[in-house]
Design a protein around this motif. Structure first.
Motif: not given
Length: 126
Positions: A6-18
């Protein structure tokens, strides 16, 4: 990033600048609106047509949507910079420029308290 059928992200790496955090589990990630929908509504979006509201909510062309930890998104809620600023001072310049840009593009009002805090945040820019 890995997506499901369904094109949902299920894994990966994300950086939060907050908050200078790297997230490695999709459930940790929220997509935040730099200028929250409720804030926009209170300061001008209530007069928009449906198409403009949809464009604002899904704007990928301006610095409006950002991946952040769910906890940061909940902490921010619908608050403006005078009530919430990113924990990472290193991001204050970018955040305030993005906020100001979005408010300008969508011709949204800015309160006096919001303006005053944006000036504080903008003063961190080189």
């Amino acid at each position: 990033m890995v997506r499901d059928e369904q094109c949902r992200a299920v894994s990966g790496t994300w950086f939060s600048p907050y908050d200078d955090r790297t997230l490695t589990a999709a459930p940790q990630v929220d997509i935040d609106h730099i200028v929250p929908l409720a804030n926009a509504w209170r300061l001008g979006a209530d007069t928009w047509d449906t198409a403009t509201r949809k464009a604002f909510a899904n704007d990928l062309g301006n610095p409006q949507l950002i991946a952040v930890p769910a906890a940061s998104n909940r902490s921010k809620g619908d608050q403006s910079p005078d009530r919430w600023s990113p924990p990472s001072r290193a991001y204050w310049c970018t955040y305030s420029r993005a906020w100001t840009h979005i408010k300008h593009v969508y011709q949204l009002n800015v309160t006096a308290a919001e303006r005053d805090q944006l000036n504080v945040l903008l003063d961190t820019c080189e």
